[in-house]
Scaffold this active site. Structure first.
Site, mmCIF file in Angstrom:
data_model
loop_
_atom_site.group_PDB
_atom_site.id
_atom_site.type_symbol
_atom_site.label_atom_id
_atom_site.label_comp_id
_atom_site.label_asym_id
_atom_site.label_seq_id
_atom_site.Cartn_x
_atom_site.Cartn_y
_atom_site.Cartn_z
ATOM 1 N N TYR A 129 22.156 31.337 38.643
ATOM 2 C CA TYR A 129 21.348 30.400 39.229
ATOM 3 C C TYR A 129 20.526 29.610 38.096
ATOM 4 C CZ TYR A 129 22.352 33.352 43.268
ATOM 5 O OH TYR A 129 22.682 34.195 44.556
ATOM 6 N N CYS A 143 29.721 28.616 46.415
ATOM 7 C CA CYS A 143 28.672 29.389 46.363
ATOM 8 C C CYS A 143 28.785 31.013 45.827
ATOM 9 C CB CYS A 143 27.614 29.380 47.541
ATOM 10 S SG CYS A 143 28.244 29.653 48.833
ATOM 11 N N HIS A 144 30.048 31.314 46.326
ATOM 12 C CA HIS A 144 30.240 32.778 45.779
ATOM 13 C C HIS A 144 30.672 32.773 44.459
ATOM 14 C CE1 HIS A 144 34.228 30.649 46.148
ATOM 15 N NE2 HIS A 144 34.706 31.490 45.230
ATOM 16 N N GLU A 194 39.750 35.591 43.217
ATOM 17 C CA GLU A 194 39.846 34.406 41.892
ATOM 18 C C GLU A 194 39.786 35.207 40.434
ATOM 19 O OE1 GLU A 194 36.720 31.686 42.148
ATOM 20 O OE2 GLU A 194 36.992 31.100 44.219
#
Length: 190
Positions: free
Chosen positions: A124, A155-156, A182
């Site tokens: 973040y 956003c993950h 991923e």
């Protein structure tokens, strides 16, 4: 499955045509909505009730009831998301309609979409630094929570600086599943 039944007949002068569909995925049903500009909304947990609420909200925000006008944009989004979930697509090539977000949130989401590739994560704080707002790590979290295009605008992939997974509007299990897909996290055992 595409549904184009209008939920409200009113049409504003600034109205934009749009279409929607629900796509079954390994993380549950996703509602997808597209305008002539591109994909505008991805909503998690799109059961009948959630889909109806989302369509009503989009009808008000976009100023018109859904039609088949943007079917091609929607079909391309479905094709690419299906390929992503099957493991054959690592980078989305969809035009996006950013009209459901603005200001700082839009800047952060664009940075995320353009510069945090498949299989990587970003903190973040790092994302706040990247958009020139070094004290805005919490605001980045708020931007992630308001992301109208989750999965496609990933956003993950945003995690806590100390290694924690952080929050996620689709639920932490969904975030873990996407990161596992991923290769960032191991696949769940069951």
């Amino acid at each position: 499955m595409t549904n184009t039944e209008p939920t409200e007949p009113a049409r504003r002068p600034d109205a934009r045509p749009w279409s929607w569909a629900v796509l079954d995925t390994p993380i549950g049903p996703l509602l997808l909505a597209a305008t002539g500009q591109g994909l505008a909304q991805v909503a998690f947990h799109a059961d009948d009730r959630t889909a109806a609420r989302t369509v009503d909200r989009l009808t008000r925000r976009l100023g018109s009831a859904p039609t088949d006008a943007c079917r091609e944009r929607l079909e391309e989004a479905i094709r690419q998301l299906t390929a992503y979930f099957s493991g054959t697509l690592r980078e989305f090539g969809l035009p996006l309609d950013w009209s459901l977000t603005a200001g700082f949130n839009r800047r952060v989401l664009r940075e995320l979409a353009e510069h945090v590739p498949y299989g990587t994560v970003v903190g973040y704080q790092d994302l706040a630094d990247r958009v020139g707002e070094p004290g805005a790590a919490r605001a980045v979290g708020t931007a992630m929570g308001g992301n109208p295009l989750p999965v496609v605008v990933p956003c993950h992939r945003v995690v806590e600086s100390d290694g924690g997974i952080g929050g996620f509007g689709g639920g932490l299990e969904t975030k873990r599943s996407l990161l596992a897909l991923e290769g960032v996290l191991p696949q769940p055992l069951f």
